[in-house]
Design an enzyme around this catalytic site. Structure first.
Site, PDB file in Angstrom:
ATOM      1  N   CYS A 144       3.490  -0.220   3.771  1.00 33.45           N
ATOM      2  CA  CYS A 144       4.398  -1.358   3.862  1.00 33.45           C
ATOM      3  C   CYS A 144       4.777  -1.516   5.337  1.00 33.45           C
ATOM      4  CB  CYS A 144       5.618  -1.200   2.949  1.00 33.45           C
ATOM      5  SG  CYS A 144       6.744   0.134   3.378  1.00 33.45           S
ATOM      6  N   CYS A 168       2.955  -6.044   4.348  1.00 30.37           N
ATOM      7  CA  CYS A 168       2.650  -5.941   5.780  1.00 30.37           C
ATOM      8  C   CYS A 168       1.667  -6.998   6.251  1.00 30.37           C
ATOM      9  CB  CYS A 168       2.157  -4.547   6.145  1.00 30.37           C
ATOM     10  SG  CYS A 168       0.907  -3.841   5.065  1.00 30.37           S
ATOM     11  N   CYS A 220      -1.620  -5.100   8.182  1.00 32.11           N
ATOM     12  CA  CYS A 220      -2.226  -3.991   7.440  1.00 32.11           C
ATOM     13  C   CYS A 220      -3.694  -3.856   7.838  1.00 32.11           C
ATOM     14  CB  CYS A 220      -2.120  -4.232   5.936  1.00 32.11           C
ATOM     15  SG  CYS A 220      -0.458  -3.933   5.276  1.00 32.11           S
TER      16      CYS A 220
END
Length: 217
Positions: free
Chosen positions: A92, A166, A170
Site C-alpha cells: 500500500c 498505491c 506500485c
C-alpha cells in the site's frame, strides 16, 4: 565488514549492533551468500530507514530484519530456496494500515504453509495505532511489524503481489500475478470504519489462501 560500520555518523552502540547483526546474518545464510553480499544488503537496509526513523537505537534491528527478508527473497530468485511455499507481497502507500492488516491475517491463517511480506511506496515511521488496536480485537498482534519500503528482489521473489491504493507507484514486473484490492485507507478514520476495512481484508485474505490451495478454519 568492520570498516563499513565504523563511521563517524554512527554511535558506538549502533556500530556494535550492526556488527552483531552482520555476524548473525552471516551465520544464518552461511553456504548461501558470501560476506560481501550480506554486508551490502545490511548496509543498504540501514540506509533505507536512517533518513526517517526518529528512534536511532532501533535502526540496527530494523536493518537486520529488513536485510533478512531481502536475502530470503534473493535466495528464492537465485534458486537457493527449496521450500517451495508460495510468497505473497502486500503493498500500500504507507505500509501502516491496509497492507499490515493483510499481512497479519495472512501470517495467522497460513502459518508455515506460505510466506507473507508487506511494503509501502512511501513508508512512514510506525504502524497506525488504531490499526494495531483493530487487529488486537481479533487476537492478532502486529506490534512487531514496522513500515518498510519494497525492493526489487522482494517483488521479484513474490508469487502474488496484492496492491492497495498505491496506483502507478506500485511496481510491475512481467509474469507476476497481481491483485488490486480497492479498499478505503484507514488513515485518520475512526475505529468503527477501520473495523469494516479490517473485516473486508480478512475476507479477501481467506479467499486468496483458498486460491493458493491453503485451507483455513
Amino acid at each position: 565488514m568492520d570498516s563499513t560500520y565504523r563511521r563517524t555518523d554512527l554511535t558506538v552502540d549502533q556500530q556494535h549492533a550492526l556488527l552483531a547483526a552482520a555476524r548473525i546474518l552471516t551465520e544464518e545464510f552461511a553456504g548461501t551468500f558470501g560476506v560481501e553480499t550480506i554486508d551490502r544488503f545490511l548496509h543498504t537496509s540501514y540506509v533505507q530507514f536512517a533518513g526517517r526513523a526518529t528512534v536511532a537505537n532501533f535502526l540496527p534491528l530494523l536493518a537486520e530484519r529488513f536485510a533478512r527478508q531481502r536475502l530470503r527473497a534473493l535466495a528464492r530468485i537465485e534458486g537457493k530456496d527449496a521450500s517451495g511455499v508460495p510468497i505473497v507481497l502486500f503493498l500500500c502507500v504507507h505500509n501502516a494500515g491496509r497492507s499490515q492488516m493483510a499481512l497479519g491475517f495472512f501470517a495467522e491463517l497460513a502459518g508455515e504453509r506460505a510466506v507473507g511480506w508487506s511494503g509501502g511506496t512511501e513508508p512512514v515511521e510506525r504502524i497506525n495505532p488504531a490499526v494495531v488496536e483493530a487487529m488486537r480485537e481479533r487476537g492478532i498482534d502486529i506490534t512487531a511489524e514496522f513500515p518498510k519500503p519494497w525492493t526489487a528482489e522482494v517483488v521479484q521473489a513474490a508469487d502474488v503481489v496484492v496492491t492497495m491504493g498505491c496506483g502507478d507507484a506500485c511496481p510491475v514486473y512481467p509474469g507476476k500475478r497481481y491483485l488490486d484490492w480497492d479498499l478505503a485507507d484507514p488513515e485518520g478514520k475512526p475505529i468503527q470504519q477501520i473495523r469494516s476495512v479490517r473485516d473486508e481484508i480478512e475476507r479477501r485474505v481467506r479467499t486468496l489462501l483458498g486460491e493458493l490451495g491453503i485451507p483455513t478454519a
